[in-house]
Design a protein around this motif. Structure first.
Motif, PDB file in Angstrom:
ATOM      1  N   ARG A  41       0.819  -1.213   0.000  1.00 15.93           N
ATOM      2  CA  ARG A  41       0.000   0.000   0.000  1.00 15.93           C
ATOM      3  C   ARG A  41       0.854   1.265   0.000  1.00 15.93           C
ATOM      4  NH1 ARG A  41      -3.391  -1.714   5.174  1.00 15.93           N
ATOM      5  NH2 ARG A  41      -1.249  -2.216   5.681  1.00 15.93           N
ATOM      6  N   GLY A  42       2.176   1.087  -0.032  1.00 14.84           N
ATOM      7  CA  GLY A  42       3.042   2.261   0.024  1.00 14.84           C
ATOM      8  C   GLY A  42       3.202   2.737   1.443  1.00 14.84           C
ATOM      9  N   ASN A  43       3.594   4.013   1.624  1.00 11.08           N
ATOM     10  CA  ASN A  43       3.797   4.563   2.949  1.00 11.08           C
ATOM     11  C   ASN A  43       4.799   3.725   3.750  1.00 11.08           C
ATOM     12  OD1 ASN A  43       3.518   6.381   4.960  1.00 11.08           O
ATOM     13  ND2 ASN A  43       1.537   5.643   5.697  1.00 11.08           N
ATOM     14  N   THR A  44       5.824   3.234   3.066  1.00 12.40           N
ATOM     15  CA  THR A  44       6.854   2.435   3.718  1.00 12.40           C
ATOM     16  C   THR A  44       8.196   3.158   3.580  1.00 12.40           C
ATOM     17  OG1 THR A  44       7.154   1.197   1.676  1.00 12.40           O
ATOM     18  CG2 THR A  44       5.720   0.217   3.330  1.00 12.40           C
ATOM     19  N   VAL A  45       9.137   2.814   4.481  1.00 13.44           N
ATOM     20  CA  VAL A  45      10.450   3.468   4.416  1.00 13.44           C
ATOM     21  C   VAL A  45      11.548   2.521   3.935  1.00 13.44           C
ATOM     22  CG1 VAL A  45       9.879   5.134   6.218  1.00 13.44           C
ATOM     23  CG2 VAL A  45      11.020   2.991   6.843  1.00 13.44           C
ATOM     24  N   ARG A  46      11.294   1.226   3.979  1.00  9.06           N
ATOM     25  CA  ARG A  46      12.251   0.240   3.485  1.00  9.06           C
ATOM     26  C   ARG A  46      11.463  -1.015   3.137  1.00  9.06           C
ATOM     27  NH1 ARG A  46      15.727  -0.903   9.119  1.00  9.06           N
ATOM     28  NH2 ARG A  46      13.884  -1.043  10.457  1.00  9.06           N
ATOM     29  N   THR A  47      12.122  -1.972   2.484  1.00  2.00           N
ATOM     30  CA  THR A  47      11.385  -3.066   1.868  1.00  2.00           C
ATOM     31  C   THR A  47      11.864  -4.417   2.385  1.00  2.00           C
ATOM     32  OG1 THR A  47      11.224  -1.711  -0.092  1.00  2.00           O
ATOM     33  CG2 THR A  47      10.733  -4.040  -0.373  1.00  2.00           C
ATOM     34  N   HIS A  48      10.906  -5.308   2.574  1.00  2.00           N
ATOM     35  CA  HIS A  48      11.267  -6.685   2.934  1.00  2.00           C
ATOM     36  C   HIS A  48      12.027  -7.346   1.796  1.00  2.00           C
ATOM     37  CE1 HIS A  48       8.030  -6.990   6.248  1.00  2.00           C
ATOM     38  NE2 HIS A  48       9.215  -7.003   6.803  1.00  2.00           N
ATOM     39  N   SER A  49      13.102  -8.042   2.141  1.00  2.17           N
ATOM     40  CA  SER A  49      13.958  -8.619   1.101  1.00  2.17           C
ATOM     41  C   SER A  49      13.196  -9.655   0.286  1.00  2.17           C
ATOM     42  CB  SER A  49      15.208  -9.239   1.715  1.00  2.17           C
ATOM     43  OG  SER A  49      14.858 -10.304   2.541  1.00  2.17           O
ATOM     44  N   GLY A  50      13.524  -9.711  -0.984  1.00  3.65           N
ATOM     45  CA  GLY A  50      12.859 -10.648  -1.867  1.00  3.65           C
ATOM     46  C   GLY A  50      11.555 -10.092  -2.418  1.00  3.65           C
ATOM     47  N   GLY A  51      10.954  -9.131  -1.715  1.00  2.00           N
ATOM     48  CA  GLY A  51       9.723  -8.500  -2.181  1.00  2.00           C
ATOM     49  C   GLY A  51       8.516  -9.423  -2.189  1.00  2.00           C
ATOM     50  N   THR A  52       8.601 -10.547  -1.475  1.00  2.00           N
ATOM     51  CA  THR A  52       7.460 -11.466  -1.413  1.00  2.00           C
ATOM     52  C   THR A  52       7.210 -11.857   0.037  1.00  2.00           C
ATOM     53  OG1 THR A  52       8.957 -13.320  -1.738  1.00  2.00           O
ATOM     54  CG2 THR A  52       7.806 -12.513  -3.700  1.00  2.00           C
ATOM     55  N   ALA A  53       6.029 -12.381   0.304  1.00  2.00           N
ATOM     56  CA  ALA A  53       5.702 -12.841   1.650  1.00  2.00           C
ATOM     57  C   ALA A  53       6.541 -14.070   1.993  1.00  2.00           C
ATOM     58  CB  ALA A  53       4.218 -13.178   1.734  1.00  2.00           C
ATOM     59  N   ALA A  54       6.934 -14.177   3.265  1.00  2.00           N
ATOM     60  CA  ALA A  54       7.639 -15.376   3.729  1.00  2.00           C
ATOM     61  C   ALA A  54       6.612 -16.489   3.923  1.00  2.00           C
ATOM     62  CB  ALA A  54       8.367 -15.082   5.038  1.00  2.00           C
ATOM     63  N   ARG A  55       6.868 -17.647   3.335  1.00  2.00           N
ATOM     64  CA  ARG A  55       5.961 -18.780   3.544  1.00  2.00           C
ATOM     65  C   ARG A  55       6.680 -20.119   3.577  1.00  2.00           C
ATOM     66  NH1 ARG A  55       1.541 -18.343   1.025  1.00  2.00           N
ATOM     67  NH2 ARG A  55       1.575 -16.195   0.358  1.00  2.00           N
ATOM     68  N   THR A  56       7.981 -20.111   3.265  1.00  2.00           N
ATOM     69  CA  THR A  56       8.770 -21.342   3.294  1.00  2.00           C
ATOM     70  C   THR A  56       9.914 -21.168   4.299  1.00  2.00           C
ATOM     71  OG1 THR A  56      10.282 -20.517   1.609  1.00  2.00           O
ATOM     72  CG2 THR A  56       8.330 -21.735   0.843  1.00  2.00           C
ATOM     73  N   LEU A  57      10.591 -22.259   4.619  1.00  2.00           N
ATOM     74  CA  LEU A  57      11.698 -22.162   5.570  1.00  2.00           C
ATOM     75  C   LEU A  57      12.772 -21.177   5.094  1.00  2.00           C
ATOM     76  CD1 LEU A  57      13.004 -23.019   8.210  1.00  2.00           C
ATOM     77  CD2 LEU A  57      13.839 -25.087   7.070  1.00  2.00           C
ATOM     78  N   PRO A  58      13.254 -21.256   3.844  1.00  2.00           N
ATOM     79  CA  PRO A  58      14.235 -20.242   3.423  1.00  2.00           C
ATOM     80  C   PRO A  58      13.676 -18.822   3.501  1.00  2.00           C
ATOM     81  CG  PRO A  58      14.174 -22.066   1.859  1.00  2.00           C
ATOM     82  CD  PRO A  58      13.025 -22.278   2.799  1.00  2.00           C
ATOM     83  N   GLY A  59      12.389 -18.662   3.207  1.00  2.00           N
ATOM     84  CA  GLY A  59      11.774 -17.334   3.264  1.00  2.00           C
ATOM     85  C   GLY A  59      11.745 -16.772   4.671  1.00  2.00           C
ATOM     86  N   TYR A  60      11.289 -17.600   5.638  1.00  2.00           N
ATOM     87  CA  TYR A  60      11.275 -17.126   7.027  1.00  2.00           C
ATOM     88  C   TYR A  60      12.689 -16.903   7.554  1.00  2.00           C
ATOM     89  CZ  TYR A  60       6.236 -18.135   7.409  1.00  2.00           C
ATOM     90  OH  TYR A  60       4.874 -18.138   7.257  1.00  2.00           O
ATOM     91  N   ARG A  61      13.631 -17.778   7.184  1.00  2.00           N
ATOM     92  CA  ARG A  61      15.019 -17.584   7.645  1.00  2.00           C
ATOM     93  C   ARG A  61      15.560 -16.235   7.189  1.00  2.00           C
ATOM     94  NH1 ARG A  61      17.391 -23.642   6.235  1.00  2.00           N
ATOM     95  NH2 ARG A  61      17.128 -24.490   8.349  1.00  2.00           N
ATOM     96  N   ASN A  62      15.330 -15.917   5.929  1.00  2.00           N
ATOM     97  CA  ASN A  62      15.857 -14.646   5.429  1.00  2.00           C
ATOM     98  C   ASN A  62      15.125 -13.445   6.005  1.00  2.00           C
ATOM     99  OD1 ASN A  62      17.808 -15.997   4.071  1.00  2.00           O
ATOM    100  ND2 ASN A  62      17.327 -15.180   2.041  1.00  2.00           N
ATOM    101  N   ARG A  63      13.850 -13.640   6.367  1.00  2.00           N
ATOM    102  CA  ARG A  63      13.119 -12.548   7.006  1.00  2.00           C
ATOM    103  C   ARG A  63      13.741 -12.252   8.376  1.00  2.00           C
ATOM    104  NH1 ARG A  63      10.364 -10.811   3.736  1.00  2.00           N
ATOM    105  NH2 ARG A  63       8.118 -10.897   3.926  1.00  2.00           N
ATOM    106  N   TYR A  64      13.968 -13.326   9.181  1.00  2.00           N
ATOM    107  CA  TYR A  64      14.635 -13.118  10.474  1.00  2.00           C
ATOM    108  C   TYR A  64      16.006 -12.487  10.281  1.00  2.00           C
ATOM    109  CZ  TYR A  64      11.218 -15.478  13.417  1.00  2.00           C
ATOM    110  OH  TYR A  64      10.082 -15.787  14.112  1.00  2.00           O
ATOM    111  N   ALA A  65      16.756 -12.979   9.269  1.00  2.00           N
ATOM    112  CA  ALA A  65      18.106 -12.452   9.041  1.00  2.00           C
ATOM    113  C   ALA A  65      18.041 -10.966   8.705  1.00  2.00           C
ATOM    114  CB  ALA A  65      18.792 -13.232   7.924  1.00  2.00           C
ATOM    115  N   GLN A  66      17.073 -10.589   7.866  1.00  2.00           N
ATOM    116  CA  GLN A  66      16.984  -9.177   7.498  1.00  2.00           C
ATOM    117  C   GLN A  66      16.716  -8.297   8.727  1.00  2.00           C
ATOM    118  OE1 GLN A  66      13.784  -7.915   4.894  1.00  2.00           O
ATOM    119  NE2 GLN A  66      15.035  -6.235   4.115  1.00  2.00           N
ATOM    120  N   TYR A  67      15.808  -8.748   9.579  1.00  2.00           N
ATOM    121  CA  TYR A  67      15.526  -7.965  10.795  1.00  2.00           C
ATOM    122  C   TYR A  67      16.762  -7.894  11.691  1.00  2.00           C
ATOM    123  CZ  TYR A  67      10.490  -7.368   9.987  1.00  2.00           C
ATOM    124  OH  TYR A  67       9.271  -6.980   9.495  1.00  2.00           O
ATOM    125  N   ARG A  68      17.439  -9.025  11.838  1.00  2.00           N
ATOM    126  CA  ARG A  68      18.602  -9.067  12.731  1.00  2.00           C
ATOM    127  C   ARG A  68      19.795  -8.287  12.207  1.00  2.00           C
ATOM    128  NH1 ARG A  68      18.875 -12.964  16.661  1.00  2.00           N
ATOM    129  NH2 ARG A  68      16.891 -12.870  17.753  1.00  2.00           N
TER     130      ARG A  68
END
Ligand code: FE
Ligand code: CA
Length: 530
Positions: free
Chosen positions: A196-223
């Motif tokens: 919806r916009g109104n964001t200051v930075r973007t989740h890596s990969g640009g897609t929702a996390a739904r698999t183990l590699p996806g969730y791992r990289n989401r945690y890594a990006q936050y950390r």
């Protein structure tokens, strides 16, 4: 907790990276060289404390956002030895304990060191080494001995850190306050991508996390965020989750996508495993087992306080009256449109966890009894367009019988000073919890503090005004600013401060106190506000 020696305050050295320490050069002769990147890029963390130790965490990730699912964090191949050291000083001069653990491929090369045999109520420092690399130095505490008299406890609690919605300045300001413990109450990360916009930075990969590699990289990006890394390095953590660690509004095997529950449980298994791999939680309580991971636990602070950290997602009944037609919406239901919401058997915690919680509260001899969890407990009536009372199905309002069992239990067994700490609503909200929210003269049996979000967008003032007008037990509500909450507990009183930042879109945002609220021992409910 005993106050930290002032000389020991400035211990945190972020990003020491490949700095060589004398004891590491010995290892380097036998260990590997990390020419490709810092294996400790995700920092270090301590958590799950006891009177004799805690859990120390790190994860080897020289390429933390590696898109190759067969190389999590840029790692592949056999397990890797990781050395740890625990010292009594921030420069790591007097090392009390050291050892080597194995970072396994199956857990994304994370390590969880369960430390025992330390002294109660102490400050410790720790670091990791692998080959020629050393981690930053972290700080951890042990809890006071169970039988000891404790005069003071200082907590910070946080929730709802949407990476896309803002920077984590609130985490930085909380770490500067050096609370004894920090409680993460859910939405530590967000699985979706905000389009919806109104964001200051973007989740890596640009897609929702739904698999183990996806969730791992989401945690890594936050950390990789320096402010979050700093907070984990500074403060020992107690961690529970809410929905976004898996998927918006999920409940046990129920998903808003109305997919086959077996399919959703596969997604949940991936999310829970990634949670385990990135959090300083105890392996001995149970490793992720398919879609199951026990995280609820009790922590004692001598005679002063006990915290029950509970899980409001894994075992809850499916939300009432949800259909594929209304999926994804925040649902408000009236008693006429949704009598199912009131069914006695509906459970927020599951039978086993609920019995564990109620038994523990009944047996507790602590002066303050905190319940730390994900979603708001106080009833929040909203007037629907048709004029009827509406209740949100995703919070405790969706499980009123379970809430009533808990509140009546607190009353019946005269549990000493019960206080609920919550997240989820992206607003500061303090409430008197009464036996019957629909009767203004009903007895107050507990107090609730909901904290605002670290960065997730919050509700405007019109929402606060409407909620305060129709819910007299709500004593304070303000969702305009992002921030965190601190709690200062003494035998006589508990002082809660809503700390808010100037602007989550500004990485350099400043902090101020929005509101200070007091609960006096022996008198449940909000007493003083300034
Ligand atoms: Fe949230
Ligand atoms: Ca939530």
């Amino acid at each position: 907790m005993s106050p930290m020696n002032p000389q020991r305050r400035l211990f945190w050295q972020a990003g020491t990276g490949l700095l060589l320490a004398p004891w590491v050069s010995v290892l380097a002769a036998t260990g590997r060289s990390w020419a490709s990147g810092d294996p400790f890029s995700l920092g270090v963390a301590s958590g799950d404390p006891a009177a004799d130790g805690f859990v120390l965490w790190t994860r080897l990730a020289p390429e933390p956002l590696s898109p190759d699912p067969s190389a999590p964090g840029g790692m592949r191949g056999a397990s890797v030895p990781v050395r740890y050291e625990i010292a009594s000083d921030p420069q790591m001069r007097s090392v009390l304990r050291s050892g080597t653990v194995s970072a396994e491929a199956g857990l994304a090369y994370s390590v969880h060191v369960e430390v025992h045999g330390l002294l109660p109520d102490r400050h410790y420092w720790y670091r990791f080494a692998s080959g020629d690399a050393t981690s930053a130095i972290g700080h951890a505490i042990t809890l006071p001995a169970v039988a000891s008299r404790v005069q003071r406890l200082r907590l910070g609690f946080v929730s709802c850190a949407n990476y896309e919605h803002g920077y984590f300045a609130a985490y930085r300001h909380l770490s500067a306050e050096q609370p004894d413990l920090v409680l993460f109450l859910g939405d530590y990360l967000y699985e979706y991508v905000d389009r919806r916009g109104n964001t200051v930075r973007t989740h890596s990969g640009g897609t929702a996390a739904r698999t183990l590699p996806g969730y791992r990289n989401r945690y890594a990006q936050y950390r990789l965020d320096a402010d979050l890394q700093r907070l984990h390095g500074q403060s020992t953590a107690l961690i529970t989750w809410d929905d976004h660690e898996v998927q918006n509004n999920y409940a046990d095997a129920w998903s808003q996508d109305f997919v086959d529950p077996r399919l959703f449980l596969k997604r949940r298994a991936a999310a829970y495993q990634a949670f385990y791999e990135h959090m300083p939680v105890r392996p001995s309580r149970g490793l992720p087992d398919g879609p199951a991971l026990r995280i609820f636990e009790r922590y004692r602070f001598g005679d002063l306080a006990e915290i029950a950290l509970i899980d409001g997602r894994q075992y809850r009944s499916a939300p009432a009256c949800q259909t594929p037609a209304n999926k994804g919406n925040w649902r408000f239901e009236s008693n006429r449109s949704c009598p199912e919401r009131l069914i006695e058997a509906r459970s927020m915690l599951g039978a086993r966890q609920e019995a564990w919680l109620l038994d523990g509260l009944k047996e507790s001899r602590a002066r303050w009894n905190l319940i730390a969890q994900d979603v708001q407990m106080a009833q929040t009536r909203k007037i629907m367009p048709e004029g009827e009372n509406g209740f949100r199905s995703d919070s405790w309002d969706g499980y009123p019988a379970a809430r009533s069992r808990l509140l009546h239990h607190l009353d019946r067994y005269r549990v000493s000073n019960p206080v609920v700490l919550s997240g989820d609503i992206h607003a500061c909200c303090a409430s008197d919890l009464t036996l019957d929210f629909d009767r203004p003269d009903s007895r107050v049996v507990a107090t609730e503090f909901v904290g605002t979000s670290i960065s997730s967008h919050g509700p405007g003032q019109h929402v606060s005004r409407a909620l305060l007008a129709h819910n007299p037990h709500l004593r304070f509500h303000d969702g305009r600013q992002r921030g965190y909450t601190t709690v200062d507990i003494t035998p006589r009183q508990m002082t809660t401060r809503y700390r808010v930042i100037s602007d989550a879109r500004d990485p350099q945002a400043s902090v101020s106190t929005l509101k200070t609220l007091v609960v006096e021992s022996g008198r449940p409910g909000i007493r003083g506000q300034t």
